[in-house]
Structures are given as structure tokens and as C-alpha cells.
Design a protein around this motif. Structure first.
Motif, short mmCIF file in Angstrom:
data_model
loop_
_atom_site.label_atom_id
_atom_site.label_comp_id
_atom_site.label_asym_id
_atom_site.label_seq_id
_atom_site.Cartn_x
_atom_site.Cartn_y
_atom_site.Cartn_z
N TYR A 9 0.84 -1.20 0.00
CA TYR A 9 0.00 0.00 0.00
C TYR A 9 0.87 1.24 0.00
O TYR A 9 2.03 1.23 0.44
CB TYR A 9 -0.96 0.02 1.19
N ASP A 10 0.31 2.30 -0.51
CA ASP A 10 0.90 3.63 -0.50
C ASP A 10 -0.24 4.62 -0.41
O ASP A 10 -1.40 4.23 -0.20
CB ASP A 10 1.77 3.87 -1.74
N GLU A 11 0.03 5.90 -0.57
CA GLU A 11 -1.05 6.88 -0.44
C GLU A 11 -2.12 6.67 -1.50
O GLU A 11 -3.32 6.83 -1.23
CB GLU A 11 -0.52 8.32 -0.52
N ARG A 37 -7.59 5.39 -2.72
CA ARG A 37 -8.56 4.61 -3.49
C ARG A 37 -9.56 3.90 -2.58
O ARG A 37 -10.76 3.90 -2.84
CB ARG A 37 -7.82 3.58 -4.35
N PHE A 38 -9.07 3.32 -1.50
CA PHE A 38 -9.96 2.64 -0.55
C PHE A 38 -10.96 3.64 0.05
O PHE A 38 -12.16 3.38 0.13
CB PHE A 38 -9.14 1.99 0.56
N VAL A 39 -10.45 4.77 0.50
CA VAL A 39 -11.30 5.75 1.17
C VAL A 39 -12.35 6.29 0.21
O VAL A 39 -13.54 6.39 0.55
CB VAL A 39 -10.44 6.89 1.75
N ASP A 40 -11.93 6.62 -1.00
CA ASP A 40 -12.87 7.19 -1.98
C ASP A 40 -13.91 6.15 -2.40
O ASP A 40 -15.09 6.50 -2.60
CB ASP A 40 -12.12 7.71 -3.20
N ASP A 58 5.35 12.18 1.27
CA ASP A 58 4.76 13.44 1.76
C ASP A 58 3.77 13.13 2.87
O ASP A 58 2.56 13.32 2.71
CB ASP A 58 4.07 14.17 0.60
N PRO A 59 4.24 12.66 4.03
CA PRO A 59 3.30 12.28 5.09
C PRO A 59 2.48 13.45 5.60
O PRO A 59 1.29 13.29 5.89
CB PRO A 59 4.20 11.69 6.17
N LEU A 103 -1.54 13.27 5.48
CA LEU A 103 -2.38 13.37 6.68
C LEU A 103 -3.37 14.51 6.55
O LEU A 103 -4.53 14.39 6.93
CB LEU A 103 -1.50 13.55 7.91
N SER A 104 -2.91 15.62 5.98
CA SER A 104 -3.81 16.75 5.77
C SER A 104 -4.93 16.38 4.80
O SER A 104 -6.10 16.73 5.01
CB SER A 104 -3.02 17.95 5.25
N ARG A 105 -4.59 15.66 3.74
CA ARG A 105 -5.60 15.28 2.76
C ARG A 105 -6.61 14.29 3.36
O ARG A 105 -7.80 14.34 3.05
CB ARG A 105 -4.92 14.70 1.52
#
Length: 752
Positions: free
Chosen positions: A300-302, A307-310, A346-347, A351-353
Motif C-alpha cells: 500500500y501507499d497513499e 482509493r480505498f477511502v474514496d 509526503d506524510p 495526513l492533511s488530505r
């Protein structure tokens, strides 16, 4: 641990000093009683020579609670016990006469009879609860070559097997006919512990073994009393298994301390117990929502996370927390508390996103520092890692290569560890999954000189306290939450705990439930588990049934080992099941959140074994495949793909949540068949149930648009309190068959 060979004989190498005669009873001030017991009858002056004496001290830390300390030689170091955060001074009344002595605290009395044979009885409300009679108290000397069942025990593969001690103290308490024992931590075998040998020794054994992550030396029985053994080390229980008429607990060393507490009912006992050792902190409303995880060894990566969240949002599957498991850090570096730059360059931005998507973020940690981590040298140089007796850092290669163990008995090491977490919290992380804490070695020395044997179980408490404290400092009380695996007595103060490594089968789903019910009997108010199981990949049927079960609890998390747990990975019906039960849970948030507040106030768990709610119903005593969610909802998970399920309805009028059908039960078993989008969910007679207006998030204003349902059998003065996450509350009470509200709320009443 067994010391006898049948009823008459001892095992080879065991020499007991039994309390056989009460020679003297002395007052120790106004609130303590001292009993001096000999190992034989003293008939003449010469009989006192060359003879051991056991000193038994009785006192009370709270009304309805009596402490007992048994000592052979008292000059040694007293065993490390638990924080008795609720203990009070000057409790108990002592009376001594020619028959012996009594200590009375509240409704509970301990009565010691002078002379022989030895007898200590605990009485309350005009009845004897339990007794300690002939050969029930002893110091046992044990030769190194003695053969005792279960030694060595513990996780031998992990280097935590215990050597046989040279001496033990044991106490046996009588078990009455039909008396049943519950508790002793999160154990995955039968809920009723009678007939079992139980070792209080934390181990990473999974849910399909006799080992447990959360060992708690506390039990209660269906006779209205409970017992806490105040020893943080190895406590061995024989629950009607060695002496079948008795429950026995033993500890290594020269002394044993325990507390008997009276509550009248199992729930009353839990209130007393948690008043003494502490009650759960309040957990934030957002934590009750669905937690979605990366799983353990998946890639996994961002982009994967996004993709999972959306996709969850597109399918109207509300998610409250996203969890990053171990590989948010670089391999071999666990723990260095640094995002792996190859995967998460870009953690801060990520996190902000995620926060912009209205998500909280959880990251995995453990108390181990791998040798390759830059923090290993830093901690080693500063003296922050647990050491061997020769002064070198203790290390091994299990889990992480050359890993060391943070020494939380060192205040500077604790602050150092907390600062690493504080950096993450200020970066945007919201909470931590505190994994491990069970693989704690014995061949070490601690900064504060604590006994390694006692620290083995207690280590997890110091670990989780350190994490929870920094969360409260940074997020504020009431907004701190951990997702912890290991625990012992006192761990309930630091919610939430999850069930550990299960397999992806119906059998493991059932054992997981047994573990949760056993933990609830041990004073823990909140609990979770890996929906779908951890090891392996569940088939769609197992996953969908587990979703229904997992979302009818306090905390719900999709998590696995080598495969993702997003519902569309199984089938489209799994998406529908997830939506149905997530929305159901969110609509129940006015009810669930109040139950959580009540757990913090009273110590009663949110998820309750049937025996807590129906202590007078003999039909519920062994039930471990169903539970009460609070006092009003009965839940019976389905452990078959076909949907066939049998469950027990206690006497009363029950309303089917799904159909509204009212069932008049006289206390009987019921068989039903359910599709994947339902399970047996029944509302108890007389319930006043608050239903929220939103199904998209857990942390909304419960008083806005609230519906209060009145169920058959509700009598005048029945009612419910609803508290919103911001602290505003309203009380709803039945008056002349109609619900009336007090407080600021926009609500309506309706019949069930």
C-alpha cells in the motif's frame, strides 16, 4: 499449578505448611485484624518450638471489599501488585471475642474461628459466600526436581518460560454446588471457567490457544462475589480442577494478597472491582465509527489508501478512522516512528488530505526498537532499554532483528518514547494501535529494580499508560483512544482493546466472541476485534457474518494479515451488508455513546455476557454465543453461512428489531434463519431506546432529530438519558405511558 496427587497425597518434592489452627487473633488498630495460624495444634508450651507460623492480615480498602494477606516469612520484598486507585483509608470494623474475630466492611464480613480446624468464612446479607477451611491456606516448599503440571509454561519459543520457584503460597476457596466462575481476562475457551487450569501470564498465542494477551487475576461467581489476586506476576488458578470442590490460586514466593468483594449480583461485583482498580476513560464519539485498515503485509501507499477511502465513500460506506499498520515505517526499523519515504514521501500532506476527507488517522506502534533503527543506538546510549544482569542491552531476533525493549520503569525513557509519539500527533496522527507488549523476557534487570517475573505481565500497563498519557496531553481527556492488544488488571482504564490474531473461520469468530465476553467479565468496558479474522482470507460468507457481528459492538475495525478487508473484495453483497450494519450502528449512537459514558461511571461493560443482565436465569449461565449490547439489545451472531442460528430468549416480551414482531418468551431456545443483512437482534421488554437521525457519521448532535422509541412493557419512570458529544444531555422518562423529555433536544416519540 497442581501440588497434590489425588485427595490424600502430595506430589513428590512438595512440602506444605498448612494453616491448621488459629492460635491467636489480634487487632491491628481499629480497622485491621491479624490472625496467627500454626501448622498443627498447640497443646502445650513446647509445641511452639521449631514450628512455622502463617500470619494472615485482614483489612478493607472499600466498603464491601476485604483484603487478605498471607505471609510465611515477611522480611523479603513484597510482591509487586496493582494500582488500587480507588482504595480508601479507615474502612472496616474489627470485633474480637473468645470465638475468634470478625472484620466487617459494608455488607461483607470475614469471620475467623479460633482454634482448630482452621476456618475463614466470608458472609454477606445473612449467607455464607465462600469459606477457606482445612488445608485451604498453605506455604508450599518445592524441590527443584518436583514434577508439577504445566511447568515450564508461558511462551517458551519466546524465551518466557518460567523456572519452578522454591516456594509458593496458595489459597483455596470453597465452590458451592452449582457455583460458576467467570473472568480471568480475555480467554478464548469456554466462558465458564470451572474445570480449567488458568495461568495468568501474558503471551502472544493467538485466539486459538490457551494462552492469552490479556490476563487478569480477577474472577467473580454466580454467588454474588468476586476475588482479585493482587499480584502482577504469575498467578496459577485451578478452578475446581485440582480440588474439585475448591477454586485455588497460587503465587511464587512467601506471601499472597487478595481481595474478596461483594456485589450481590455479577454487575454489582464489577462495580466494586472497578471502583477499586479503576474504570474506563471516556472514549471519543468518533472512535465508535468504522475503522478501515491497510492490513498487515499487503502492499500500500497513499494512492492505495486514497482509493480505498474514496471507494468507501462512493458506495456510501461511512469510515471514521483510517489505520496504517506496521509498514508505514521502513522494514527492520520498527519502531523508529518515521514514515517510510519510499512509500510515503509526503506524510504531512497525506495526513492533511485524509483529514480533509473527515477522517481520523491511526498508526501502528510497539514498544520494541529494532537494532537497525537509528533510535536503537540513541536509546541504548541513554540507558533507555531493558538490560541483562551483566549490564548489556537485552536483545533477540524474534519479530525485529536485534530488537531491544523500552524500559518504562525509567521515567526518562518513558518521556523519550512519548516525545516520539508527540511528534507524530503534532504532525496529524490522531491515535495509536499499541501492538505487542506480551513478549517480555525474564533474564533482565529493570531501571527501578522491579522483579522481572512481576514485570512480565505489568509491562503492558506501563506501555499503554505512557501512550494514553501523551494522547490525553495532546488531544485532551475524552478525546484519547488507543487500540491495544495486551493488558492486565488496570488496563481497562486505557481503552480500547482488541481481540488479537484470529483466523478467518466461523470457529475463530466464535472463539473471538468468547474472548470478548470473558474480558467483559474482567472489568473491561470497551472491546473490538478484526472483522473477518486476521490470518488467512475469509470466504464471503464468513466475512459477511463477521461484519454483522463486528458492527454491533463498541468499536469496529476491518483488518487482516495478508489481504485487504475492503468489502467489495469479497462480493457486492458484502458491500450491502457493510452499509446496512454501519448505518444501523450509527443510528444507535445516542444509545451506544451513553453506554460508554455509563461504563466510565459504573464499570459495567457496553457488551455484556447474558449472566450480567439476567443473573437469576439459570438458562443464561453458560451462554457464550450471544450477548447483550447494553441492557436493551440482545445480539446473536450467526456462525453459519446458511444463516441457521439458535439462541436463548430469557423470559419476557421481546421485540424483533427488523420486523417489529413481539415474542412472549418464558425462557426458551429459538431457531431462526437469517440472510446476510440480518441476524437475531431483539429489544428487551420495557426498553426506552433513543435512535439518532444520522447514519453518515458517529459524532453528530444526538439531540437534533432524535427519535425515542417506547417498547412493550415500559412502565412509568422507565427512561433513558441521551448525551451529545459536546456534553449537552436530555432525560426522557415514561409518564402515564407517554415519553416526556427534559433538556434541550429536538425529538419525537414513537411506539416500537
Amino acid at each position: 499449578m497442581k501440588f497434590t496427587d489425588g485427595f490424600w497425597q502430595l506430589r513428590p518434592g512438595v512440602e506444605p505448611i498448612y494453616a491448621r489452627e488459629v492460635h491467636d487473633v489480634w487487632p491491628d488498630g481499629d480497622h485491621r485484624l491479624q490472625v496467627f495460624a500454626t501448622n498443627g495444634v498447640i497443646s502445650k508450651r513446647g509445641d511452639i518450638l521449631n514450628r512455622p507460623l502463617l500470619t494472615i492480615t485482614l483489612w478493607s480498602p472499600l466498603p464491601d471489599v476485604i483484603g487478605v494477606r498471607i505471609e510465611h516469612h515477611s522480611g523479603g520484598t513484597r510482591p509487586l501488585g496493582f494500582d488500587l486507585v480507588g482504595a480508601q483509608l479507615d474502612q472496616g470494623v474489627v470485633v474480637i471475642d473468645e470465638t475468634g474475630g470478625t472484620l466487617t466492611s459494608g455488607r461483607l464480613t470475614a469471620r475467623v474461628r479460633a482454634g482448630a480446624p482452621f476456618e475463614l468464612a466470608f458472609e454477606a446479607d445473612g449467607r455464607v459466600l465462600t469459606t477457606a477451611g482445612e488445608k485451604s491456606i498453605a506455604h508450599l516448599r518445592v524441590r527443584p526436581d518436583a514434577q508439577l503440571d504445566g511447568v515450564p509454561v508461558g511462551n517458551a519459543r519466546g524465551g518466557t518460560g518460567r523456572a519452578l520457584a522454591s516456594g509458593y503460597v496458595h489459597q483455596q476457596l470453597a465452590l458451592g454446588v452449582g457455583e460458576l466462575v467467570y473472568g480471568l481476562g480475555e480467554r478464548f475457551g469456554p466462558l465458564v471457567k470451572n474445570g480449567q487450569t488458568v495461568d495468568i501470564w501474558n503471551a502472544d498465542g493467538g485466539t486459538s490457544s490457551e494462552q492469552a494477551y490479556k490476563n487478569v487475576p480477577f474472577h467473580f461467581t454466580n454467588r454474588g462475589y468476586g476475588v482479585l489476586v493482587n499480584d502482577a506476576g504469575h498467578v496459577s488458578y485451578e478452578v475446581g480442577s485440582e480440588a474439585v470442590e475448591r477454586l485455588q490460586f497460587s503465587v511464587p514466593g512467601e506471601s499472597l494478597e487478595y481481595f474478596v468483594m461483594y456485589g450481590g449480583t455479577p454487575s454489582g461485583v464489577l462495580e466494586r472491582y472497578t471502583e477499586l482498580v479503576g474504570r474506563p476513560a471516556q472514549v471519543p464519539a468518533w472512535s465508535y465509527g468504522l475503522w478501515l485498515s491497510t492490513s498487515f503485509t499487503t502492499d500500500y501507499d497513499e494512492a492505495t489508501v486514497t482509493r480505498f477511502v474514496d471507494e468507501m465513500a462512493a458506495r456510501e460506506l461511512p469510515v471514521s478512522v483510517f489505520h496504517f499498520d506496521c509498514f508505514w515505517m521502513r522494514e527492520f526499523n520498527w519502531c523508529d516512528f518515521e514514515w517510510d519515504p519510499r512509500t510515503f514521501p509526503d506524510p504531512d500532506g497525506m495526513l492533511s488530505r485524509l483529514h480533509e476527507k473527515d477522517l481520523r488517522v491511526c498508526v501502528w506502534i510497539n514498544p520494541y526498537i529494532g537494532q537497525r533503527s537509528p533510535l536503537f543506538a540513541e536509546a541504548s546510549t541513554a540507558g533507555y532499554l531493558v538490560k541483562r544482569p551483566d549490564g548489556s542491552v537485552w536483545q533477540w531476533d524474534l519479530w525485529q532483528a536485534g530488537m531491544g525493549l523500552v524500559d518504562f520503569t525509567n521515567p526518562d525513557a518513558t518521556r523519550w518514547f512519548q516525545e516520539k509519539l508527540r511528534t507524530l500527533l503534532r504532525q496529524g496522527v490522531d491515535c495509536f494501535k499499541t501492538d505487542f507488549g506480551e513478549r517480555i523476557p525474564l533474564e533482565v534487570e529493570y531501571f527501578d529494580g522491579s522483579s522481572p517475573d512481576r514485570m512480565h505481565n505489568l509491562y503492558t500497563q506501563l506501555y499503554n499508560e505512557a501512550v494514553f498519557a501523551v494522547l490525553e496531553e495532546e488531544r485532551g481527556a475524552g478525546d484519547a483512544v488507543v487500540f491495544a492488544r495486551s493488558a492486565t488488571t488496570g488496563g481497562q482504564r486505557l481503552p480500547v482493546h482488541w481481540g488479537g490474531d484470529s483466523t478467518s473461520t466461523f470457529e475463530s469468530m466464535a472463539e473471538t466472541l468468547r474472548g470478548g465476553l470473558s474480558l467483559a467479565c474482567s472489568g473491561f468496558g470497551f472491546w473490538s476485534h478484526d472483522i473477518g479474522g486476521f490470518e488467512g482470507t475469509p470466504d464471503p460468507g464468513v466475512f459477511k457474518r463477521w461484519v454483522a457481528f463486528g458492527l454491533l459492538g463498541t468499536h469496529s475495525r476491518f483488518h487482516g494479515s495478508g489481504s485487504y478487508r475492503v468489502p467489495w473484495a469479497f462480493d457486492e453483497e458484502a458491500v450491502e451488508v457493510t452499509r446496512t450494519f454501519t448505518q444501523l450502528k450509527l443510528s444507535l449512537m445516542p444509545y451506544l455513546y451513553q453506554l460508554g459514558l455509563d461504563a466510565s461511571a459504573t464499570g459495567l461493560p457496553v457488551m455484556r455476557p447474558m449472566v450480567l443482565e439476567f443473573p437469576d436465569d439459570r438458562g443464561v449461565e453458560y451462554l457464550d454465543r450471544q450477548y447483550m449490547l447494553g441492557s436493551s439489545l440482545l445480539v446473536a451472531p450467526v456462525f453459519t453461512e446458511s444463516g441457521e442460528v439458535e439462541f436463548y430468549l430469557p423470559a419476557g416480551r421481546w421485540t424483533n428489531w427488523w420486523t417489529g414482531e413481539v415474542v412472549d418468551s418464558h425462557g426458551a431456545w429459538r431457531s431462526e434463519v437469517h440472510g446476510f443483512t440480518s441476524l437475531p437482534l431483539y429489544v428487551r421488554e420495557g426498553a426506552v431506546l433513543p435512535i439518532g437521525a444520522r447514519v453518515d457519521r458517529p459524532d453528530y448532535d444526538y439531540l437534533d432529530g432524535l427519535t425515542v422509541r417506547l417498547y412493550p412493557g415500559a412502565t412509568d419512570d422507565a427512561g433513558v438519558t441521551v448525551t451529545a458529544p459536546d456534553g449537552r444531555s436530555a432525560r426522557f422518562t415514561v409518564v402515564d405511558g407517554v415519553v416526556r423529555g427534559e433538556g434541550e433536544a429536538v425529538w419525537r416519540a414513537e411506539p416500537a
